[in-house]
Design a protein around this motif. Structure first.
Motif, mmCIF file in Angstrom:
data_model
loop_
_atom_site.group_PDB
_atom_site.id
_atom_site.type_symbol
_atom_site.label_atom_id
_atom_site.label_comp_id
_atom_site.label_asym_id
_atom_site.label_seq_id
_atom_site.Cartn_x
_atom_site.Cartn_y
_atom_site.Cartn_z
ATOM 1 N N ARG A 1 74.954 2.239 167.508
ATOM 2 C CA ARG A 1 73.580 2.100 167.969
ATOM 3 C C ARG A 1 72.751 1.133 167.126
ATOM 4 N NH1 ARG A 1 75.541 6.804 169.735
ATOM 5 N NH2 ARG A 1 74.527 7.930 171.446
ATOM 6 N N VAL A 2 73.342 0.610 166.041
ATOM 7 C CA VAL A 2 72.543 -0.236 165.147
ATOM 8 C C VAL A 2 73.201 -1.588 164.912
ATOM 9 C CG1 VAL A 2 71.619 1.777 163.939
ATOM 10 C CG2 VAL A 2 73.613 0.591 163.011
ATOM 11 N N GLY A 3 72.347 -2.557 164.581
ATOM 12 C CA GLY A 3 72.792 -3.852 164.075
ATOM 13 C C GLY A 3 71.972 -4.127 162.836
ATOM 14 N N ALA A 4 72.544 -4.887 161.892
ATOM 15 C CA ALA A 4 71.815 -5.133 160.653
ATOM 16 C C ALA A 4 72.105 -6.525 160.128
ATOM 17 C CB ALA A 4 72.178 -4.097 159.587
ATOM 18 N N MET A 5 71.068 -7.130 159.575
ATOM 19 C CA MET A 5 71.206 -8.401 158.896
ATOM 20 C C MET A 5 70.738 -8.222 157.470
ATOM 21 S SD MET A 5 69.551 -12.155 159.585
ATOM 22 C CE MET A 5 68.265 -11.911 158.367
ATOM 23 N N LEU A 6 71.697 -8.186 156.552
ATOM 24 C CA LEU A 6 71.389 -8.028 155.144
ATOM 25 C C LEU A 6 71.828 -9.275 154.398
ATOM 26 C CD1 LEU A 6 72.697 -4.378 154.588
ATOM 27 C CD2 LEU A 6 70.457 -5.119 155.404
ATOM 28 N N GLU A 7 71.021 -9.709 153.462
ATOM 29 C CA GLU A 7 71.345 -10.844 152.603
ATOM 30 C C GLU A 7 71.507 -12.133 153.396
ATOM 31 O OE1 GLU A 7 74.834 -9.355 150.705
ATOM 32 O OE2 GLU A 7 73.701 -8.332 149.161
ATOM 33 N N GLY A 8 70.756 -12.264 154.464
ATOM 34 C CA GLY A 8 70.645 -13.524 155.183
ATOM 35 C C GLY A 8 71.943 -14.076 155.722
ATOM 36 N N ALA A 9 72.184 -15.381 155.479
ATOM 37 C CA ALA A 9 73.306 -16.083 156.090
ATOM 38 C C ALA A 9 74.662 -15.597 155.591
ATOM 39 C CB ALA A 9 73.166 -17.584 155.836
ATOM 40 N N ARG A 10 74.691 -14.727 154.590
ATOM 41 C CA ARG A 10 75.966 -14.195 154.107
ATOM 42 C C ARG A 10 76.562 -13.206 155.099
ATOM 43 N NH1 ARG A 10 74.973 -12.099 148.145
ATOM 44 N NH2 ARG A 10 77.165 -11.527 148.397
ATOM 45 N N ASN A 11 75.835 -12.921 156.182
ATOM 46 C CA ASN A 11 76.350 -12.008 157.204
ATOM 47 C C ASN A 11 77.529 -12.581 157.968
ATOM 48 O OD1 ASN A 11 74.480 -9.480 157.899
ATOM 49 N ND2 ASN A 11 73.220 -11.101 157.054
ATOM 50 N N VAL A 12 77.644 -13.888 158.046
ATOM 51 C CA VAL A 12 78.554 -14.495 159.019
ATOM 52 C C VAL A 12 79.762 -15.130 158.347
ATOM 53 C CG1 VAL A 12 76.729 -14.894 160.684
ATOM 54 C CG2 VAL A 12 77.222 -16.644 158.977
ATOM 55 N N TYR A 13 80.779 -15.429 159.169
ATOM 56 C CA TYR A 13 81.988 -16.090 158.695
ATOM 57 C C TYR A 13 81.813 -17.594 158.865
ATOM 58 C CZ TYR A 13 84.322 -11.593 158.379
ATOM 59 O OH TYR A 13 84.678 -10.314 158.020
ATOM 60 N N TRP A 14 81.738 -18.308 157.777
ATOM 61 C CA TRP A 14 81.372 -19.722 157.809
ATOM 62 C C TRP A 14 82.464 -20.606 158.403
ATOM 63 C CZ3 TRP A 14 78.116 -21.348 152.940
ATOM 64 C CH2 TRP A 14 76.983 -20.520 152.877
ATOM 65 N N ARG A 15 83.715 -20.164 158.398
ATOM 66 C CA ARG A 15 84.788 -20.986 158.947
ATOM 67 C C ARG A 15 84.868 -20.893 160.469
ATOM 68 N NH1 ARG A 15 89.845 -20.143 154.686
ATOM 69 N NH2 ARG A 15 88.747 -20.924 152.823
ATOM 70 N N LEU A 16 84.254 -19.874 161.040
ATOM 71 C CA LEU A 16 84.225 -19.731 162.498
ATOM 72 C C LEU A 16 83.060 -20.528 163.063
ATOM 73 C CD1 LEU A 16 84.886 -15.899 162.949
ATOM 74 C CD2 LEU A 16 86.549 -17.768 163.012
ATOM 75 N N SER A 17 83.179 -20.900 164.337
ATOM 76 C CA SER A 17 82.065 -21.578 165.001
ATOM 77 C C SER A 17 80.947 -20.581 165.272
ATOM 78 C CB SER A 17 82.529 -22.213 166.311
ATOM 79 O OG SER A 17 82.811 -21.199 167.267
ATOM 80 N N VAL A 18 79.811 -21.093 165.700
ATOM 81 C CA VAL A 18 78.680 -20.228 166.014
ATOM 82 C C VAL A 18 79.060 -19.234 167.110
ATOM 83 C CG1 VAL A 18 76.322 -20.171 166.908
ATOM 84 C CG2 VAL A 18 77.021 -21.993 165.326
ATOM 85 N N ARG A 19 79.623 -19.719 168.204
ATOM 86 C CA ARG A 19 79.972 -18.822 169.309
ATOM 87 C C ARG A 19 81.068 -17.832 168.900
ATOM 88 N NH1 ARG A 19 78.876 -18.705 174.568
ATOM 89 N NH2 ARG A 19 78.063 -20.848 174.614
ATOM 90 N N GLU A 20 82.022 -18.292 168.101
ATOM 91 C CA GLU A 20 83.087 -17.386 167.651
ATOM 92 C C GLU A 20 82.521 -16.247 166.814
ATOM 93 O OE1 GLU A 20 86.886 -20.492 167.466
ATOM 94 O OE2 GLU A 20 85.564 -20.237 165.719
ATOM 95 N N ASN A 21 81.504 -16.530 166.012
ATOM 96 C CA ASN A 21 80.854 -15.463 165.247
ATOM 97 C C ASN A 21 80.204 -14.448 166.175
ATOM 98 O OD1 ASN A 21 80.530 -15.452 162.100
ATOM 99 N ND2 ASN A 21 80.659 -17.615 162.658
ATOM 100 N N LEU A 22 79.476 -14.946 167.180
ATOM 101 C CA LEU A 22 78.840 -14.043 168.132
ATOM 102 C C LEU A 22 79.877 -13.164 168.820
ATOM 103 C CD1 LEU A 22 76.226 -16.427 169.822
ATOM 104 C CD2 LEU A 22 75.811 -14.739 168.052
ATOM 105 N N GLU A 23 80.968 -13.770 169.267
ATOM 106 C CA GLU A 23 82.010 -13.016 169.967
ATOM 107 C C GLU A 23 82.697 -12.016 169.043
ATOM 108 O OE1 GLU A 23 84.511 -16.067 171.513
ATOM 109 O OE2 GLU A 23 83.186 -16.528 173.215
ATOM 110 N N PHE A 24 82.874 -12.411 167.772
ATOM 111 C CA PHE A 24 83.519 -11.502 166.832
ATOM 112 C C PHE A 24 82.698 -10.239 166.614
ATOM 113 C CE2 PHE A 24 83.772 -9.952 162.432
ATOM 114 C CZ PHE A 24 85.099 -9.538 162.406
ATOM 115 N N PHE A 25 81.393 -10.414 166.358
ATOM 116 C CA PHE A 25 80.567 -9.240 166.068
ATOM 117 C C PHE A 25 80.333 -8.390 167.308
ATOM 118 C CE2 PHE A 25 79.515 -11.895 162.359
ATOM 119 C CZ PHE A 25 79.812 -10.975 161.365
ATOM 120 N N ALA A 26 80.266 -9.018 168.478
ATOM 121 C CA ALA A 26 80.189 -8.235 169.705
ATOM 122 C C ALA A 26 81.500 -7.502 169.941
ATOM 123 C CB ALA A 26 79.868 -9.141 170.884
#
Length: 337
Positions: free
Chosen positions: A100-125
């Protein structure tokens, strides 16, 4: 690269976890305490966050905000007390709560930098069991709203700091969540992107009934989007009210005086002791000198004017300084700029 700070969701398996009752708070904290040895980071904090609202969680560095947020997410086990999201205890039933929750902690460190933008979205979904085709329309909308459509297939590592921050925000919203926890969401964003984010947060709460708990040092953002503010200092709640009510606590009590020249040292020392005019408040502005001070009532204002005139000071102007949220925050936490 380590695991991102975005809180994962359940994998789609069936669960017998209880669902929240209609009308219950989206977030509920009761007597939550967290101690590290003799150090008390959070001290008996209690508050509720109503569904479909944006609540700001404010406090100076070291006030216990991060520990409190992580406790509400189930990432830190409290020493005592409870935290519920959508009616579910995050510590006794974390799988159901994470869905039921989503969280963004410590800013841009949330994401995988080697993946594309869309790949990150698809991964977390995908952590919530969503197939890419199921959330494609949602992701396209997020990419458009955050100005990332042209960068959808670019590796995050090749983006600017501001765009990385936008990707982290988009990933937090990449699936349908009931509550979003955002820690410094505008950090690194330019003015236009910050304004876009504010509009998106209001849209999510007003049209999609999402609940947002937002922690930020950007008082303009907090004042612009939050329905209510909880101020934490030294591990305890020192204020919990609407932005307007907190600002109104100090309204029409602070004044700015404009003089033709700097008074003598003796006069300034007398004003400092009698009217609490700080020695560093005096500021030269063009051909004039200004200072500010807080006065409890009209009699004190007239008395100060009389003392200035008696000291031979020419008073050009006196204005009431309308406080903003930053003024209220600093006074509530007894900190100076």
């Amino acid at each position: 690269m380590g695991q991102p700070s975005t809180v994962p969701a359940r994998d789609g398996a069936e669960t017998t976890s209880p669902t929240s009752s209609e009308g219950s708070p989206a977030v509920s904290v009761r007597e939550l305490t967290k101690s590290y040895g003799d150090v008390v980071a959070v001290d008996g904090v209690s508050f509720d966050v109503e569904a479909g609202t944006v609540v700001g969680l404010l406090g100076p560095n070291g006030a216990g905000k991060t520990t409190l947020i992580k406790s509400m997410l189930g990432l830190v086990v409290p020493t005592s007390g409870t935290a519920r999201v959508d009616g579910i205890d995050v510590h006794t039933d974390p799988t159901a709560a994470y869905g039921r929750v989503g969280a963004m902690l410590e800013g841009a460190r949330n994401v995988y930098w080697r993946l594309s933008v869309r790949e990150n979205l698809e991964f977390f979904a995908g952590l919530a069991g969503h197939r890419p085709t199921e959330v494609r329309e949602r992701h396209d909308r997020l990419l458009d709203q955050f100005g990332l459509a042209e960068k959808a297939d670019v590796a995050v590592n090749d983006l600017s700091r501001g765009m990385k921050q936008k990707v982290a925000l988009a990933c937090t919203l990449s699936r349908d969540v009931r509550v979003a926890f955002l820690d410094e969401p505008t950090l690194g964003l330019d003015v236009e992107s910050s304004m876009d984010l504010r509009r998106e947060l209001r849209r999510l709460t007003e049209q999609e009934e999402m609940t947002v708990v937002l922690s930020s040092h950007d008082m303009d953002v907090v004042e612009d989007v939050c329905d209510r503010v909880v101020v934490v200092n030294e591990g305890s709640v020192v204020a919990d009210d609407t932005v307007r009510n907190l600002v109104d606590l100090f309204r029409s009590k602070r004044y700015r005086f404009t003089l033709d020249s700097l008074p003598s040292r003796a006069t300034r020392e007398r004003l400092s002791s009698t009217y609490d005019v700080a020695t560093d408040e005096w500021e030269t502005v063009g051909d004039t000198v200004e200072f500010e001070t807080a006065l409890s009532d009209g009699e004190r204002l007239h008395a100060l004017l009389g003392d200035l005139l008696a000291a031979g000071c020419a008073v050009h102007d006196v204005t009431s300084v309308d406080p903003d949220l930053e003024d209220a925050f600093l006074r509530l936490t007894e900190r100076e700029v």
